[in-house]
Write a protein that holds these residues in place. Structure first.
Motif, PDB file in Angstrom:
ATOM      1  N   ILE A   1      10.728  -7.700  -9.075  1.00 13.42           N
ATOM      2  CA  ILE A   1      11.883  -7.875  -9.952  1.00 13.42           C
ATOM      3  C   ILE A   1      13.146  -7.587  -9.141  1.00 13.42           C
ATOM      4  CG2 ILE A   1      13.078  -7.077 -12.011  1.00 13.42           C
ATOM      5  CD1 ILE A   1      10.321  -6.287 -13.149  1.00 13.42           C
ATOM      6  N   ALA A   2      13.983  -8.603  -9.002  1.00 16.75           N
ATOM      7  CA  ALA A   2      15.270  -8.468  -8.311  1.00 16.75           C
ATOM      8  C   ALA A   2      16.346  -8.281  -9.362  1.00 16.75           C
ATOM      9  CB  ALA A   2      15.550  -9.711  -7.481  1.00 16.75           C
TER      10      ALA A   2
ATOM     11  N   ILE B  43       4.925  -4.256 -16.444  1.00 12.41           N
ATOM     12  CA  ILE B  43       5.810  -3.968 -15.326  1.00 12.41           C
ATOM     13  C   ILE B  43       5.201  -2.774 -14.619  1.00 12.41           C
ATOM     14  CG2 ILE B  43       8.073  -3.105 -14.607  1.00 12.41           C
ATOM     15  CD1 ILE B  43       9.322  -4.732 -16.857  1.00 12.41           C
ATOM     16  N   VAL B  44       5.054  -2.893 -13.318  1.00 12.21           N
ATOM     17  CA  VAL B  44       4.540  -1.805 -12.489  1.00 12.21           C
ATOM     18  C   VAL B  44       5.663  -1.415 -11.538  1.00 12.21           C
ATOM     19  CG1 VAL B  44       2.829  -1.134 -10.765  1.00 12.21           C
ATOM     20  CG2 VAL B  44       2.155  -2.621 -12.667  1.00 12.21           C
ATOM     21  N   CYS B  45       6.030  -0.126 -11.566  1.00 13.36           N
ATOM     22  CA  CYS B  45       7.104   0.375 -10.716  1.00 13.36           C
ATOM     23  C   CYS B  45       6.563   1.421  -9.762  1.00 13.36           C
ATOM     24  CB  CYS B  45       8.216   0.996 -11.555  1.00 13.36           C
ATOM     25  SG  CYS B  45       9.093  -0.175 -12.606  1.00 13.36           S
ATOM     26  N   GLY B  46       7.155   1.462  -8.586  1.00 16.38           N
ATOM     27  CA  GLY B  46       6.757   2.436  -7.587  1.00 16.38           C
ATOM     28  C   GLY B  46       7.923   3.284  -7.130  1.00 16.38           C
ATOM     29  N   GLY B  47       7.616   4.551  -6.874  1.00 13.46           N
ATOM     30  CA  GLY B  47       8.629   5.468  -6.364  1.00 13.46           C
ATOM     31  C   GLY B  47       8.339   6.880  -6.815  1.00 13.46           C
TER      32      GLY B  47
ATOM     33  N   ALA C  94      14.083   6.066 -11.477  1.00 10.94           N
ATOM     34  CA  ALA C  94      14.808   5.450 -10.363  1.00 10.94           C
ATOM     35  C   ALA C  94      13.795   4.902  -9.363  1.00 10.94           C
ATOM     36  CB  ALA C  94      15.732   6.473  -9.697  1.00 10.94           C
ATOM     37  N   PRO C  95      13.003   3.897  -9.796  1.00  7.19           N
ATOM     38  CA  PRO C  95      11.943   3.383  -8.918  1.00  7.19           C
ATOM     39  C   PRO C  95      12.493   2.677  -7.684  1.00  7.19           C
ATOM     40  CG  PRO C  95      12.136   2.040 -10.905  1.00  7.19           C
ATOM     41  CD  PRO C  95      13.060   3.209 -11.077  1.00  7.19           C
ATOM     42  N   ASP C  96      11.685   2.718  -6.624  1.00  2.00           N
ATOM     43  CA  ASP C  96      12.019   1.984  -5.403  1.00  2.00           C
ATOM     44  C   ASP C  96      11.924   0.485  -5.625  1.00  2.00           C
ATOM     45  OD1 ASP C  96      12.208   4.458  -4.130  1.00  2.00           O
ATOM     46  OD2 ASP C  96      10.161   4.358  -3.364  1.00  2.00           O
ATOM     47  N   ALA C  97      10.931   0.064  -6.410  1.00  5.30           N
ATOM     48  CA  ALA C  97      10.704  -1.353  -6.699  1.00  5.30           C
ATOM     49  C   ALA C  97       9.885  -1.472  -7.974  1.00  5.30           C
ATOM     50  CB  ALA C  97       9.971  -2.023  -5.548  1.00  5.30           C
ATOM     51  N   CYS C  98      10.108  -2.562  -8.700  1.00  7.22           N
ATOM     52  CA  CYS C  98       9.320  -2.871  -9.892  1.00  7.22           C
ATOM     53  C   CYS C  98       8.792  -4.292  -9.765  1.00  7.22           C
ATOM     54  CB  CYS C  98      10.159  -2.749 -11.162  1.00  7.22           C
ATOM     55  SG  CYS C  98      10.669  -1.073 -11.554  1.00  7.22           S
ATOM     56  N   TYR C  99       7.609  -4.512 -10.313  1.00  5.88           N
ATOM     57  CA  TYR C  99       6.937  -5.806 -10.256  1.00  5.88           C
ATOM     58  C   TYR C  99       6.529  -6.219 -11.662  1.00  5.88           C
ATOM     59  CZ  TYR C  99       6.558  -4.559  -5.341  1.00  5.88           C
ATOM     60  OH  TYR C  99       6.844  -4.187  -4.051  1.00  5.88           O
TER      61      TYR C  99
ATOM     62  N   LYS D 158       0.825  -1.205   0.000  1.00  8.77           N
ATOM     63  CA  LYS D 158       0.000   0.000   0.000  1.00  8.77           C
ATOM     64  C   LYS D 158       0.866   1.266   0.000  1.00  8.77           C
ATOM     65  CE  LYS D 158      -3.849   2.183   2.305  1.00  8.77           C
ATOM     66  NZ  LYS D 158      -4.854   2.094   3.345  1.00  8.77           N
ATOM     67  N   HIS D 159       0.530   2.162  -0.919  1.00 10.68           N
ATOM     68  CA  HIS D 159       1.179   3.467  -1.033  1.00 10.68           C
ATOM     69  C   HIS D 159       0.136   4.464  -1.518  1.00 10.68           C
ATOM     70  CE1 HIS D 159       5.387   2.431  -0.330  1.00 10.68           C
ATOM     71  NE2 HIS D 159       5.157   1.309  -0.980  1.00 10.68           N
ATOM     72  N   PRO D 160       0.394   5.760  -1.362  1.00 10.39           N
ATOM     73  CA  PRO D 160      -0.559   6.765  -1.846  1.00 10.39           C
ATOM     74  C   PRO D 160      -0.728   6.690  -3.361  1.00 10.39           C
ATOM     75  CG  PRO D 160       1.100   7.773  -0.420  1.00 10.39           C
ATOM     76  CD  PRO D 160       1.527   6.359  -0.673  1.00 10.39           C
ATOM     77  N   ARG D 161      -1.891   7.109  -3.822  1.00 12.09           N
ATOM     78  CA  ARG D 161      -2.155   7.153  -5.269  1.00 12.09           C
ATOM     79  C   ARG D 161      -1.074   7.978  -5.953  1.00 12.09           C
ATOM     80  NH1 ARG D 161      -5.079   5.924  -9.306  1.00 12.09           N
ATOM     81  NH2 ARG D 161      -5.735   7.394 -10.902  1.00 12.09           N
ATOM     82  N   GLY D 162      -0.618   7.495  -7.074  1.00 15.54           N
ATOM     83  CA  GLY D 162       0.431   8.162  -7.825  1.00 15.54           C
ATOM     84  C   GLY D 162       1.807   7.558  -7.609  1.00 15.54           C
ATOM     85  N   TYR D 163       1.931   6.683  -6.624  1.00 25.35           N
ATOM     86  CA  TYR D 163       3.212   6.041  -6.328  1.00 25.35           C
ATOM     87  C   TYR D 163       3.602   5.053  -7.429  1.00 25.35           C
ATOM     88  CZ  TYR D 163       6.728   3.312  -3.795  1.00 25.35           C
ATOM     89  OH  TYR D 163       7.877   2.661  -3.425  1.00 25.35           O
ATOM     90  N   TYR D 164       2.627   4.289  -7.926  1.00 26.95           N
ATOM     91  CA  TYR D 164       2.897   3.256  -8.929  1.00 26.95           C
ATOM     92  C   TYR D 164       2.593   3.746 -10.342  1.00 26.95           C
ATOM     93  CZ  TYR D 164       3.119  -0.161  -5.116  1.00 26.95           C
ATOM     94  OH  TYR D 164       3.461  -0.853  -3.975  1.00 26.95           O
ATOM     95  N   ARG D 165       3.414   3.298 -11.289  1.00 26.55           N
ATOM     96  CA  ARG D 165       3.190   3.558 -12.712  1.00 26.55           C
ATOM     97  C   ARG D 165       3.305   2.228 -13.456  1.00 26.55           C
ATOM     98  NH1 ARG D 165       2.939   8.763 -13.757  1.00 26.55           N
ATOM     99  NH2 ARG D 165       3.709  10.196 -12.178  1.00 26.55           N
ATOM    100  N   GLU D 166       2.531   2.100 -14.520  1.00 23.16           N
ATOM    101  CA  GLU D 166       2.541   0.840 -15.275  1.00 23.16           C
ATOM    102  C   GLU D 166       3.119   1.017 -16.664  1.00 23.16           C
ATOM    103  OE1 GLU D 166      -1.168  -0.560 -17.413  1.00 23.16           O
ATOM    104  OE2 GLU D 166      -2.048   0.572 -15.742  1.00 23.16           O
TER     105      GLU D 166
END
Length: 106
Positions: free
Chosen positions: A104-105, A78-82, A87-92, A54-62
């Motif tokens: 994604i590691a 791929i969905v990335c957050g940050g 320079a995303p914090d994490a991508c899925y 969970k993060h505030p709206r706008g944190y993730y981009r697809e």
């Protein structure tokens, strides 16, 4: 092996090198700021499925991961957050249109 991110808090990790080549190219494009093939790439991902942390709206981009042979966007993303898209914090990665995600590691 697909694990829902909700189950473990951040999902099971998958090595970038083991993802399809199209996903690896998309990941590189994210890190370099594009270019992207689809106009919807980089839009806010709402996490309505609540499978990602969970993060505030706008944190993730697809971003679309093209599927060879399809004339439309397909199911892979791929969905990335940050705060900084390049320079995303994490991508899925999801290959089933948001039904599950793998961290994604690198």
């Amino acid at each position: 092996m697909t694990v829902q991110a909700r189950e473990s808090g951040s999902g099971s990790a998958v090595a970038l090198a083991t993802l399809p080549s199209e996903a690896q190219r998309t990941h590189r494009a994210i890190r370099s700021g594009g270019p992207f093939q689809y106009s919807k790439d980089g839009v806010v991902f709402g996490n309505r499925e609540r499978l990602l942390p969970k993060h505030p709206r706008g944190y993730y981009r697809e971003y679309t991961v093209p599927t060879p042979g399809l004339s439309h966007r397909g199911a892979r993303r791929i969905v990335c957050g940050g705060a900084v898209p390049v320079a995303p914090d994490a991508c899925y990665y999801t290959d089933d249109h948001y039904a599950s995600f793998r961290l994604i590691a690198q």
